[in-house]
Design a protein around this motif. Sequence first.
Motif, PDB file in Angstrom:
ATOM      1  N   GLU A 171       4.799  11.626   2.623  1.00 31.40           N
ATOM      2  CA  GLU A 171       3.781  10.704   2.097  1.00 31.40           C
ATOM      3  C   GLU A 171       3.594   9.520   3.031  1.00 31.40           C
ATOM      4  O   GLU A 171       2.475   9.062   3.261  1.00 31.40           O
ATOM      5  N   ASN A 196       0.671   4.098  -2.864  1.00 31.42           N
ATOM      6  CA  ASN A 196       0.460   5.503  -2.535  1.00 31.42           C
ATOM      7  C   ASN A 196       1.542   6.382  -3.155  1.00 31.42           C
ATOM      8  O   ASN A 196       1.263   7.472  -3.637  1.00 31.42           O
ATOM      9  N   GLU A 217       0.836  -1.206   0.000  1.00 31.05           N
ATOM     10  CA  GLU A 217       0.000   0.000   0.000  1.00 31.05           C
ATOM     11  C   GLU A 217       0.869   1.255   0.000  1.00 31.05           C
ATOM     12  O   GLU A 217       0.535   2.245  -0.637  1.00 31.05           O
ATOM     13  N   LEU A 276       0.223   8.260   5.019  1.00 29.05           N
ATOM     14  CA  LEU A 276      -0.280   6.886   5.009  1.00 29.05           C
ATOM     15  C   LEU A 276      -0.555   6.405   6.426  1.00 29.05           C
ATOM     16  O   LEU A 276      -1.581   5.791   6.700  1.00 29.05           O
TER      17      LEU A 276
END
Length: 189
Positions: free
Chosen positions: A180, A88, A84, A184
């Motif tokens: 980032e 992303n 994931e 997440l």
Amino acid sequence: MTRRLDHTTRQSIAKKMREGVRPDVLAREYGVTVRTVYRCAQFMREIQIERGSRTETVVCRVSPADLALFDEKLQEAGVRNRSEALRNVIRNVGGMAAPDAELAEALLAMKGALNKVGNNVSQIARRMNDAKNRGQALPFSETDHTEIRHLAGMVLDFADEVALMADGRRSTLELKVSDELKNLAKRGV
């Protein structure tokens, strides 16, 4: 007469093909043509795409050290899922993968200086070879030696500037990726 396949059979054919079973083997097993096997696989793939399923695989080889560092960064950010996190990053690549215009401009400016240095080094080498071939002493005065040392210093300074620019770009990218990863983690990935 052609045989009509039900949805479950099409799924089975597509799944086995993804697992690596050869189309000719599947054609014999299901009593259809190889072309039908390919059509089943394509049909099921199109359904997956329509449903928004993940059908593509991204492969990237990294060193064990790079992977350990990536996992460490994920853990620091509280991200539990490597896949994931990569999805992303792909979705939010923004300017991270774009060329750094400032770095490119600086390197282009340095290219001219480096060309001048290269020409000077060529002239020095030619003069030294001419003197050697004639059996003469080197045709350089103390001033020439000073200039040569200055030239060598310029080359070293150039290398240092390039290294600093590259480190700056790397740091910027690390900050973007860290941000980032933190996003997440906040979403609970």
